[in-house]
Design an enzyme around this catalytic site. Structure first.
Site, PDB file in Angstrom:
ATOM      1  N   GLU A  46      45.201  41.381  25.142  1.00 14.43           N
ATOM      2  CA  GLU A  46      46.329  41.234  24.231  1.00 14.43           C
ATOM      3  C   GLU A  46      45.919  40.328  22.995  1.00 14.43           C
ATOM      4  OE1 GLU A  46      48.884  40.292  27.812  1.00 14.43           O
ATOM      5  OE2 GLU A  46      50.026  41.757  27.106  1.00 14.43           O
ATOM      6  N   GLY A  59      46.077  38.912  29.051  1.00 15.43           N
ATOM      7  CA  GLY A  59      46.349  38.363  27.810  1.00 15.43           C
ATOM      8  C   GLY A  59      45.337  38.041  26.894  1.00 15.43           C
ATOM      9  N   ALA A 112      46.065  35.621  30.946  1.00 13.10           N
ATOM     10  CA  ALA A 112      47.187  34.271  31.080  1.00 13.10           C
ATOM     11  C   ALA A 112      46.804  33.474  32.366  1.00 13.10           C
ATOM     12  CB  ALA A 112      48.620  34.969  31.132  1.00 13.10           C
ATOM     13  N   GLU A 171      47.746  43.933  34.707  1.00  9.21           N
ATOM     14  CA  GLU A 171      49.007  43.544  35.248  1.00  9.21           C
ATOM     15  C   GLU A 171      49.877  44.034  36.278  1.00  9.21           C
ATOM     16  OE1 GLU A 171      47.906  43.465  32.064  1.00  9.21           O
ATOM     17  OE2 GLU A 171      48.370  41.618  31.041  1.00  9.21           O
TER      18      GLU A 171
HETATM   19  N1  DAK Z   1      43.930  32.608  35.243  1.00 11.37           N
HETATM   20  C1  DAK Z   1      43.436  31.305  36.111  1.00 11.37           C
HETATM   21  N2  DAK Z   1      42.317  31.248  36.270  1.00 11.37           N
HETATM   22  C2  DAK Z   1      41.282  32.169  36.329  1.00 11.37           C
HETATM   23  C3  DAK Z   1      41.715  33.543  35.660  1.00 11.37           C
HETATM   24  C4  DAK Z   1      43.119  33.661  35.074  1.00 11.37           C
HETATM   25  N3  DAK Z   1      43.525  34.700  34.602  1.00 11.37           N
HETATM   26  N4  DAK Z   1      40.691  34.186  35.688  1.00 11.37           N
HETATM   27  C5  DAK Z   1      39.648  33.711  36.197  1.00 11.37           C
HETATM   28  N5  DAK Z   1      40.285  32.471  36.417  1.00 11.37           N
HETATM   29  C6  DAK Z   1      39.540  31.277  37.231  1.00 11.37           C
HETATM   30  C7  DAK Z   1      39.246  31.767  38.696  1.00 11.37           C
HETATM   31  O1  DAK Z   1      40.292  31.145  39.609  1.00 11.37           O
HETATM   32  C8  DAK Z   1      37.960  30.916  38.976  1.00 11.37           C
HETATM   33  O2  DAK Z   1      38.256  29.299  39.159  1.00 11.37           O
HETATM   34  P1  DAK Z   1      37.759  28.379  40.319  1.00 11.37           P
HETATM   35  O3  DAK Z   1      37.951  29.235  41.581  1.00 11.37           O
HETATM   36  O4  DAK Z   1      36.196  28.492  40.021  1.00 11.37           O
HETATM   37  O5  DAK Z   1      38.432  27.069  40.134  1.00 11.37           O
HETATM   38  C9  DAK Z   1      37.230  30.825  37.650  1.00 11.37           C
HETATM   39  O6  DAK Z   1      38.047  31.126  36.786  1.00 11.37           O
HETATM   40  C10 DAK Z   1      36.042  31.865  37.752  1.00 11.37           C
HETATM   41  O7  DAK Z   1      36.350  33.078  38.253  1.00 11.37           O
HETATM   42  P2  DAK Z   1      35.897  33.912  39.400  1.00 11.37           P
HETATM   43  O8  DAK Z   1      35.337  33.246  40.247  1.00 11.37           O
HETATM   44  O9  DAK Z   1      36.916  34.889  39.969  1.00 11.37           O
HETATM   45  O10 DAK Z   1      34.572  34.712  38.508  1.00 11.37           O
HETATM   46  P3  DAK Z   1      34.393  36.193  38.841  1.00 11.37           P
HETATM   47  O11 DAK Z   1      33.213  36.390  38.094  1.00 11.37           O
HETATM   48  O12 DAK Z   1      34.034  36.401  40.293  1.00 11.37           O
HETATM   49  O13 DAK Z   1      35.204  37.128  38.474  1.00 11.37           O
HETATM   50  C11 DAK Z   1      36.981  38.059  37.075  1.00 11.37           C
HETATM   51  C12 DAK Z   1      35.876  37.286  36.983  1.00 11.37           C
HETATM   52  C13 DAK Z   1      37.607  38.070  35.601  1.00 11.37           C
HETATM   53  C14 DAK Z   1      36.960  39.675  37.080  1.00 11.37           C
HETATM   54  C15 DAK Z   1      38.060  37.718  37.948  1.00 11.37           C
HETATM   55  O14 DAK Z   1      38.169  36.210  37.688  1.00 11.37           O
HETATM   56  C16 DAK Z   1      39.547  37.891  37.547  1.00 11.37           C
HETATM   57  O15 DAK Z   1      39.754  39.184  37.870  1.00 11.37           O
HETATM   58  N6  DAK Z   1      40.218  37.167  37.013  1.00 11.37           N
HETATM   59  C17 DAK Z   1      41.730  37.473  36.701  1.00 11.37           C
HETATM   60  C18 DAK Z   1      41.643  38.673  35.680  1.00 11.37           C
HETATM   61  C19 DAK Z   1      43.116  38.959  35.409  1.00 11.37           C
HETATM   62  O16 DAK Z   1      43.860  39.580  36.109  1.00 11.37           O
HETATM   63  N7  DAK Z   1      43.620  38.849  34.097  1.00 11.37           N
HETATM   64  C20 DAK Z   1      44.892  39.190  33.847  1.00 11.37           C
HETATM   65  C21 DAK Z   1      45.771  37.990  34.075  1.00 11.37           C
HETATM   66  S1  DAK Z   1      47.546  38.642  34.137  1.00 11.37           S
HETATM   67  C22 DAK Z   1      54.050  37.405  30.503  1.00 11.37           C
HETATM   68  C23 DAK Z   1      53.156  36.753  29.846  1.00 11.37           C
HETATM   69  C24 DAK Z   1      51.766  36.982  30.069  1.00 11.37           C
HETATM   70  C25 DAK Z   1      51.316  37.985  30.708  1.00 11.37           C
HETATM   71  C26 DAK Z   1      52.116  38.733  31.449  1.00 11.37           C
HETATM   72  C27 DAK Z   1      53.523  38.406  31.428  1.00 11.37           C
HETATM   73  N8  DAK Z   1      55.334  37.108  30.687  1.00 11.37           N
HETATM   74  C28 DAK Z   1      55.818  35.844  30.831  1.00 11.37           C
HETATM   75  C29 DAK Z   1      56.349  37.964  30.411  1.00 11.37           C
HETATM   76  C30 DAK Z   1      49.837  38.028  30.684  1.00 11.37           C
HETATM   77  C31 DAK Z   1      49.435  38.482  32.226  1.00 11.37           C
HETATM   78  C32 DAK Z   1      47.957  38.318  32.359  1.00 11.37           C
HETATM   79  O17 DAK Z   1      47.347  37.986  31.516  1.00 11.37           O
END
Ligand code: DAK
Length: 262
Positions: free
Chosen positions: A111, A108, A63, A131
């Site tokens: 998921e 997400g 997400a 998360e």
């Molecule tokens: N959201 C927004 N932008 C993201 C992103 C994300 N999840 N993942 C990557 N990006 C963006 C980065 O910010 C970056 O943007 P710029 O800085 O270039 O503008 C671009 O994508 C490239 O990312 P990186 O530079 O970080 O690329 P790397 O290869 O170095 O790293 C990575 C890739 C996937 C390891 C890293 O980007 C990363 O750790 N991303 C976050 C992964 C993550 O934690 N995903 C889970 C998100 S939490 C709920 C509803 C939904 C959810 C929870 C609760 N409720 C309301 C109850 C769901 C939650 C989630 O999904």
């Protein structure tokens, strides 16, 4: 549509989440567009869907953390509901959906892949529910679908530790059915989709419904669900064509029965 690509090729449709600059992260607009795309699928023609992400690095990196970071409790709940509603629509789509996971499937992203019927991935895929490290719980069904897919103990370990796993481990624990070199992934997804699309569409739909609905109830009720969906296939042209071909003299049999979806 800014963030969703839709392509139909015969009986197989491919939906691509197309926000590669943010590694295809799911913001509200992506979810809204995906919702509309699912509603617009021509179910009279399409018999199998492939879901994938644009680019060769990421399926869906979760997400959108930027969008979520400033949400209030009420907004967080609404965002969770939006995602859950779309994911549930995907899960209950009458026809099968194959997730072709071509890179990161985090939060997400993991998921949404679990809302699909089948997951296959590329060698560079990475799965996880990070998360707990972000101060939230998985919010798009991760606590529920991961436990149902890989078992309670493994799901708890992955969610509590927030550890990401690579493709080979995802395969070992049964989160994905197969791992392919990146350049072969879509070809393999299309091959599987075409094989599914060749089978009797009503039967395939009823199989999906029987498995999904049966898993929500106890075994006695599940068997009744199966009986009803089994019975529902009879008197259809598909059933007559499929069984008719089996019973036909050898020289009159066809290799692929031209099922008509009725
Ligand atoms: N959201 C927004 N932008 C993201 C992103 C994300 N999840 N993942 C990557 N990006 C963006 C980065 O910010 C970056 O943007 P710029 O800085 O270039 O503008 C671009 O994508 C490239 O990312 P990186 O530079 O970080 O690329 P790397 O290869 O170095 O790293 C990575 C890739 C996937 C390891 C890293 O980007 C990363 O750790 N991303 C976050 C992964 C993550 O934690 N995903 C889970 C998100 S939490 C709920 C509803 C939904 C959810 C929870 C609760 N409720 C309301 C109850 C769901 C939650 C989630 O999904």
């Amino acid at each position: 549509m800014d963030f969703i690509l839709y392509e139909a090729d015969g009986a197989v449709a491919t939906i691509t989440i197309n926000r590669p600059k943010a590694l295809n992260a799911l913001n509200s607009q992506v979810l809204d567009e995906l919702d509309k795309t699912l509603d617009a699928i021509d179910l009279d023609t399409i018999r199998c869907v492939i879901l994938t992400g644009a680019g060769d690095k990421s399926f869906v990196a979760g997400a959108d953390i930027g969008e979520m970071s400033t949400l209030t409790k009420a907004e967080g709940e609404a965002f969770g509901k939006k995602g859950n509603d779309v994911f549930r629509k995907l899960e209950t789509l009458p026809i099968p959906v194959i997730a072709a996971v071509n890179g990161f499937a985090l939060g997400g992203g993991c998921e949404i892949s679990m809302s699909c019927d089948i997951r296959i991935c590329s060698e560079n895929a990475m799965f996880g529910q990070p998360e707990a490290g972000l101060g939230i719980t998985p919010g798009f069904g991760g606590t529920q679908r991961l436990a149902r897919t890989v078992g309670v103990g493994m799901a708890k370990q992955l969610i509590y530790t927030a550890r990401n796993i690579k493709a080979d481990e995802a395969y070992r624990i049964g989160l994905v059915n197969a791992v392919y070199p990146q350049e072969e992934l879509m070809e393999q997804a299309k091959k599987m989709a075409a094989t599914i699309a060749k089978n009797a569409p009503i039967a395939v739909r009823n199989c999906k419904k029987a498995i999904n609905d049966g898993l929500q109830v106890d075994i006695d009720q599940a068997i009744v669900i199966e009986e009803k969906l089994f019975g529902d296939c009879f008197e259809t042209e598909d059933q007559k064509a499929g069984m008719g071909n089996f019973l036909a003299p050898k020289d009159q049999k066809v290799k692929v029965v031209p099922f008509k979806n009725c």
